[in-house]
Every structure is written in C-alpha cells, then in structure tokens.
Design an enzyme around this catalytic site. Structure first.
Site, PDB file in Angstrom:
ATOM      1  N   GLY A  62       0.706   2.319   3.485  1.00 50.95           N
ATOM      2  CA  GLY A  62       1.894   1.508   3.259  1.00 50.95           C
ATOM      3  C   GLY A  62       3.097   2.059   4.001  1.00 50.95           C
ATOM      4  CG  ASP A 119      -8.826  -3.102   9.956  1.00 49.63           C
ATOM      5  OD1 ASP A 119      -9.346  -3.736   9.023  1.00 49.63           O
ATOM      6  OD2 ASP A 119      -8.254  -3.652  10.915  1.00 49.63           O
ATOM      7  NE  ARG A 160     -15.351   2.310   1.207  1.00 55.61           N
ATOM      8  CZ  ARG A 160     -14.887   1.114   0.868  1.00 55.61           C
ATOM      9  NH1 ARG A 160     -13.634   0.774   1.159  1.00 55.61           N
ATOM     10  NH2 ARG A 160     -15.644   0.231   0.244  1.00 55.61           N
ATOM     11  N   GLY A 163      -0.176   8.969   3.547  1.00 58.13           N
ATOM     12  CA  GLY A 163      -0.383   9.448   2.190  1.00 58.13           C
ATOM     13  C   GLY A 163      -1.789   9.979   1.983  1.00 58.13           C
ATOM     14  CG  ASP A 164      -3.732   8.986  -1.643  1.00 57.43           C
ATOM     15  OD1 ASP A 164      -3.274   8.096  -0.901  1.00 57.43           O
ATOM     16  OD2 ASP A 164      -4.093   8.782  -2.804  1.00 57.43           O
ATOM     17  N   GLY A 165      -4.716   8.536   1.387  1.00 56.51           N
ATOM     18  CA  GLY A 165      -5.770   7.905   2.175  1.00 56.51           C
ATOM     19  C   GLY A 165      -5.732   8.328   3.626  1.00 56.51           C
ATOM     20  CB  THR A 207       2.641   8.814  -0.452  1.00 58.34           C
ATOM     21  OG1 THR A 207       2.488   8.031  -1.632  1.00 58.34           O
ATOM     22  CG2 THR A 207       2.559  10.282  -0.828  1.00 58.34           C
ATOM     23  CB  ILE A 208       7.034   5.692  -2.401  1.00 55.51           C
ATOM     24  CG1 ILE A 208       5.936   4.766  -2.941  1.00 55.51           C
ATOM     25  CG2 ILE A 208       7.618   5.153  -1.114  1.00 55.51           C
ATOM     26  CD1 ILE A 208       6.443   3.411  -3.387  1.00 55.51           C
ATOM     27  CG  ASP A 209       2.306   6.341  -4.771  1.00 58.21           C
ATOM     28  OD1 ASP A 209       3.220   5.538  -5.042  1.00 58.21           O
ATOM     29  OD2 ASP A 209       1.207   5.993  -4.307  1.00 58.21           O
ATOM     30  CG  ASP A 224      -0.186  10.236  -4.561  1.00 51.40           C
ATOM     31  OD1 ASP A 224       0.266  10.412  -3.410  1.00 51.40           O
ATOM     32  OD2 ASP A 224      -0.907   9.281  -4.869  1.00 51.40           O
ATOM     33  NE  ARG A 232      16.165 -11.584 -25.314  1.00 52.25           N
ATOM     34  CZ  ARG A 232      15.988 -12.475 -24.341  1.00 52.25           C
ATOM     35  NH1 ARG A 232      15.303 -12.149 -23.265  1.00 52.25           N
ATOM     36  NH2 ARG A 232      16.502 -13.689 -24.437  1.00 52.25           N
ATOM     37  CG  MET A 282       4.939   0.265  -6.854  1.00 48.15           C
ATOM     38  SD  MET A 282       5.368  -0.128  -5.143  1.00 48.15           S
ATOM     39  CE  MET A 282       3.823   0.303  -4.326  1.00 48.15           C
ATOM     40  N   GLY A 283       3.279   4.074  -8.082  1.00 46.18           N
ATOM     41  CA  GLY A 283       2.926   5.480  -8.183  1.00 46.18           C
ATOM     42  C   GLY A 283       1.439   5.746  -8.249  1.00 46.18           C
ATOM     43  NE  ARG A 284      -3.774   4.288  -5.488  1.00 48.92           N
ATOM     44  CZ  ARG A 284      -4.466   3.187  -5.811  1.00 48.92           C
ATOM     45  NH1 ARG A 284      -3.890   2.009  -5.817  1.00 48.92           N
ATOM     46  NH2 ARG A 284      -5.752   3.289  -6.143  1.00 48.92           N
ATOM     47  CD  GLU A 297       0.872   1.325  -9.053  1.00 48.78           C
ATOM     48  OE1 GLU A 297       0.699   0.107  -8.957  1.00 48.78           O
ATOM     49  OE2 GLU A 297       0.965   2.090  -8.078  1.00 48.78           O
TER      50      GLU A 297
END
Length: 266
Positions: A13, A82, A86, A122-124, A145-147, A149, A182, A189-191, A242
C-alpha cells in the site's frame, strides 16, 4: 562486491513519505557515483516489462526526483496484487493459480545489471525482499507501513502520519458525540497490530480502546461506558483496531484481498 547500479522498488500500500525516501536514496546513490533506476509497480517492471511502452525500469537522477518530497503516493507506482512469491497465473483451463516467480525476478535483475535493490515496503514487501536475498540478490529493506508492525523496527515511516490523521478524526467526533449523547465506534487500520488504535486513542482521549494484542471482554467495555453514563458523561468514543478479537474468539474478516490476504474489520 562493487556497486555500480541499484534499483528501487516500492511495494504494498502507499504511505506518506514514499517519494521522500526515493529521493533520499537517489541523491545518496549519485553522491557515491552509482547509477539509479526505479522498478515500476513493485516488481512488475522486472516481471512484466512488456506492459510498459518505455520499459519496466525508470532512470532516476536529480532532475527526476526534484520536487517530489511533498507528493503523495509514489512516482514508481506500487502493487499489492502481483506478489512474485504468489504470482497469479491463468492455466490452460482458465483457472487462476499462484506460482513462485522470484527466480525470474532475480534473474531479470541480474540481466539488467542491478547490483542491489532497495526494497521500500511493509511486512509483505520485506518477505519478498528476504526471498530475493536468498536467491543471491543484495537487498536493503526500508521499513514502510502505517501499521508499524515490522519486527526489529522502532518506528516505520507512514505510521506518524496515520496516527495524526486518526487522532484528528477522533477529535472531531467529540463535539458531535457529546451533543447527541451517543456512543461512537471508530475502526482504524493496523491489521494484526494495535499501534494506530493505541496511539490515536490515547491522543484523542478515547474512552475504550480495543487492540489485537489484548483480547477484549465486551462486558468490560460496556461496563466502562455505563460507568461514564452514571457519573453524567452520557457519551463515549470507542476506538477499535481492525484486527481486535474478543477473548476466546477470533477477529472478524470481510473476505480476502486480491493478494490472498485476509481483509480484517467489520
């Protein structure tokens, strides 16, 4: 090994700061007398160069990276579908299968004279970089990565911007939440990591924060909200990562991405 030519890849991303990193790598390379090229759309520029009328590699120099620091996205393009580990391939019966094409990436990189690759991702993307390293390529990984992680990394670029934006959103909800009495739930996000939820939730003074690292009890969360109501605070903001999951349960998913990874949330 003598370095003469390096390639830069941005994968996964997009995140704030990608172009700034590209510029920094190019300028540092040129100072060392190295030639620098960008690989289009992750590793697509090496795997499927025929898709690009000007070829899969972009020559990078001071002129091509001038003025890009403040721009969003990435001038090289990116790809989270892609994955060369994989890669989606259509067989003779029209079915999509996924095959490992990292050998081709490594061979094409060598054929084009790349002595090393700077992989920004990021991790991928780092998993792909590790696989290419095992194929004999010299790799430098830049943690994006914004996560936030990535193991062994104090802070990834893109994370601070994500927290800043999420905090602004939470801040803006306060007045509406209080005015209408309310309970508002903000999913971030963050996986499988709760860094964005934790930092933005604390910065935005959320009342309940649910993160993947600590399975939650929905009754405890409800009790916190009811306790606030009893003391006259008739509103609450709940920040949920998330990937958060209840105690004894599993995280929620909303299908799979094009790359085959679970899409968390919902």
């Amino acid at each position: 090994m003598t370095i003469m030519k390096i390639g830069i890849s941005t994968g996964g991303g997009d995140a704030p700061g990608l172009n700034a990193v590209i510029r920094a790598v190019v300028i540092a390379s040129l100072k060392r007398g190295w030639q620098c090229v960008g690989i289009r759309d992750g590793y697509s520029g090496l795997l499927t160069p025929e898709k690009y009328k000007d070829g899969g590699l972009i020559s990078l120099n001071r002129e091509s990276v001038r003025g890009i620091t403040h721009l969003g996205g990435t001038i090289l393009g990116t790809n989270n579908r892609d994955n060369p580990m994989r890669f989606p391939t259509i067989d003779s019966e029209g079915r999509i299968t996924r095959v490992d094409r990292t050998d081709e990436v490594a061979a094409n990189a060598v054929e084009r004279g790349l002595d090393a690759i700077v992989a920004i991702g990021g991790d991928g993307s780092m998993a792909i970089a590790h696989a290419l390293c095992n194929k004999g390529l010299s790799i430098v990984g830049v943690p994006k990565t914004i996560d936030n992680d990535l193991d062994g990394t104090v802070v990834t670029f893109g994370f601070n911007s994500a927290v800043s934006f999420a905090t602004q959103c939470i801040d803006r909800l306060h007045s509406t939440t209080e005015a209408h009495k309310r309970v508002m739930v903000v999913e971030v996000m963050g996986r499988y990591a709760g860094w964005i939820a934790l930092h933005s939730g604390l910065s935005g003074t959320a009342d309940v924060i649910l993160i993947p690292e600590i399975p939650y009890d929905i009754n405890e969360a409800a009790r916190k909200i009811l306790d606030r109501d009893r003391i006259g605070r008739h509103f609450s903001i709940v920040v949920v990562a998330e990937g958060a999951a209840p105690r004894g349960g599993v995280h929620m998913t909303i299908g799979n991405s094009a790359g085959g990874r679970e899409r968390l949330g919902g």
